[in-house]
Write a protein that holds these residues in place. Sequence first.
Motif, mmCIF file in Angstrom:
data_model
loop_
_atom_site.group_PDB
_atom_site.id
_atom_site.type_symbol
_atom_site.label_atom_id
_atom_site.label_comp_id
_atom_site.label_asym_id
_atom_site.label_seq_id
_atom_site.Cartn_x
_atom_site.Cartn_y
_atom_site.Cartn_z
ATOM 1 N N VAL A 1 0.859 -1.194 0.000
ATOM 2 C CA VAL A 1 0.000 0.000 0.000
ATOM 3 C C VAL A 1 0.898 1.248 0.000
ATOM 4 C CG1 VAL A 1 -1.973 -1.019 1.208
ATOM 5 C CG2 VAL A 1 -0.122 -0.003 2.544
ATOM 6 N N LYS A 2 0.292 2.361 -0.465
ATOM 7 C CA LYS A 2 1.003 3.638 -0.452
ATOM 8 C C LYS A 2 0.417 4.483 0.676
ATOM 9 C CE LYS A 2 1.799 5.552 -4.604
ATOM 10 N NZ LYS A 2 1.378 6.346 -5.774
ATOM 11 N N LEU A 3 1.298 5.125 1.438
ATOM 12 C CA LEU A 3 0.832 5.974 2.534
ATOM 13 C C LEU A 3 1.089 7.444 2.198
ATOM 14 C CD1 LEU A 3 2.314 4.139 5.680
ATOM 15 C CD2 LEU A 3 0.149 3.705 4.520
ATOM 16 N N PRO A 4 0.250 8.346 2.684
ATOM 17 C CA PRO A 4 0.509 9.772 2.432
ATOM 18 C C PRO A 4 1.639 10.297 3.321
ATOM 19 C CG PRO A 4 -1.579 9.457 3.609
ATOM 20 C CD PRO A 4 -0.982 8.096 3.451
ATOM 21 N N ALA A 5 2.771 10.627 2.682
ATOM 22 C CA ALA A 5 3.934 11.129 3.441
ATOM 23 C C ALA A 5 3.554 12.394 4.206
ATOM 24 C CB ALA A 5 5.089 11.411 2.486
#
Length: 335
Positions: free
Chosen positions: A267-271
């Motif tokens: 998954v991609k997380l919001p930096a």
Amino acid sequence: MIIENHKDLREHNSFGVSAKCSTFVTLESEEDIEVYLHSPSEHFVLGGGSNVLFTQDVQGTIVNVALDHIEEVKRTEDHVWLTVGAGMNWHNFVMHCIAQGYGGLENLSLIPGTVGASPIQNIGAYGVEIMDLISEVVAYRVSDAKPQTFSNGACEFSYRDSIFKNRLKGQYLISHVTFKLTTNHHQINTSYEPLAKAIAEQNVANPSIKQISDAVIQIRQSKLPDPAVLGNAGSFFKNPIISTEQASLIKSEYPALKSYPVDDDYVKLPAAWLIDQCGWKGTRRGDAGVHEKHALVLVNYGRATGLEIYELSEEILQSVVSKFGIRLEREVNVI
Ligand SMILES: Cc1cc2nc3c(=O)[nH]c(=O)nc-3n(C[C@H](O)[C@H](O)[C@H](O)COP(=O)(O)OP(=O)(O)OC[C@H]3O[C@@H](n4cnc5c(N)ncnc54)[C@H](O)[C@@H]3O)c2cc1C
């Protein structure tokens, strides 16, 4: 070919930091590229400077590819292929395409920089990545001045990455990029929520590419600081991609964390959220700071040095590691 000595790069980077280079070479034609590459110096290729941070003076040469023509190379009933010089201003190219009725680039309106840099980090915004529109890239190999054509597949594009930023970093000088755009049946993309909302507010059932572009420009202008007013390079860090397992562990402690699936395992997380949770938004260290509305955007309030901005970014990285166990990657090229 234009050669300038001892040039200050302040006007050539969107952070507006001062750094000197010994020599600045502007290449205005393919012949210039070949002549330069037959006896190249130690160099760094610079486009518009909107994704770089100079932390010190550059001992070698800065090379700028200034080819800026647009050529139609192929057309079918529904598509057109345009080959564009690397030095063309990105937003001007997007505006040209919209004026001609060519679809595909509208979501990428107002991204600063040049056409030649667009494949380097596979620029993307508002649900579209340039990898979906690039047909091929022509780049000269620095070691022997030979031009080589990279098909889309050969560019090894992925999220904010390509072979030119990765495996072949520094080994090629991009001269042209060919884009495949639609002339009919445009694929309007409003998958990005704020864009869908902006279009819905206009009560437009079937938005045109011009309406999408206008909405994107409006959102960007309301959200992102203009580098001409406040030095910055857009998102300083990439959104981290981590395993679904690690994300679940973090979510158990921070239920507000959002994640976006990449595939079954990642998954991609919001930096920006991670940085914000560490309390960085609006922080200022002298003239280096974190934007008050955008935790992902580092800014130069005036006379910050590149090193000061870099050191601030290092502190941010460390705090995110300590709190979440995630090491963010810089999107900006640090020199
Ligand atoms: C306000 C703001 C908003 C932004 N928003 C976005 C966004 O929404 N999405 C996004 O993806 N990016 C965004 N960016 C980052 C930036 O606009 C892009 O990365 C852009 O493509 C950089 O273009 P440039 O010409 O300025 O490249 P530069 O910063 O000059 O160079 C970037 C890299 O490309 C290499 N390079 C440049 N030209 C060539 C060439 N001809 N041949 C070989 N290598 C080359 C350089 O060596 C360097 O490694 C933003 C930046 C700012 C300041």
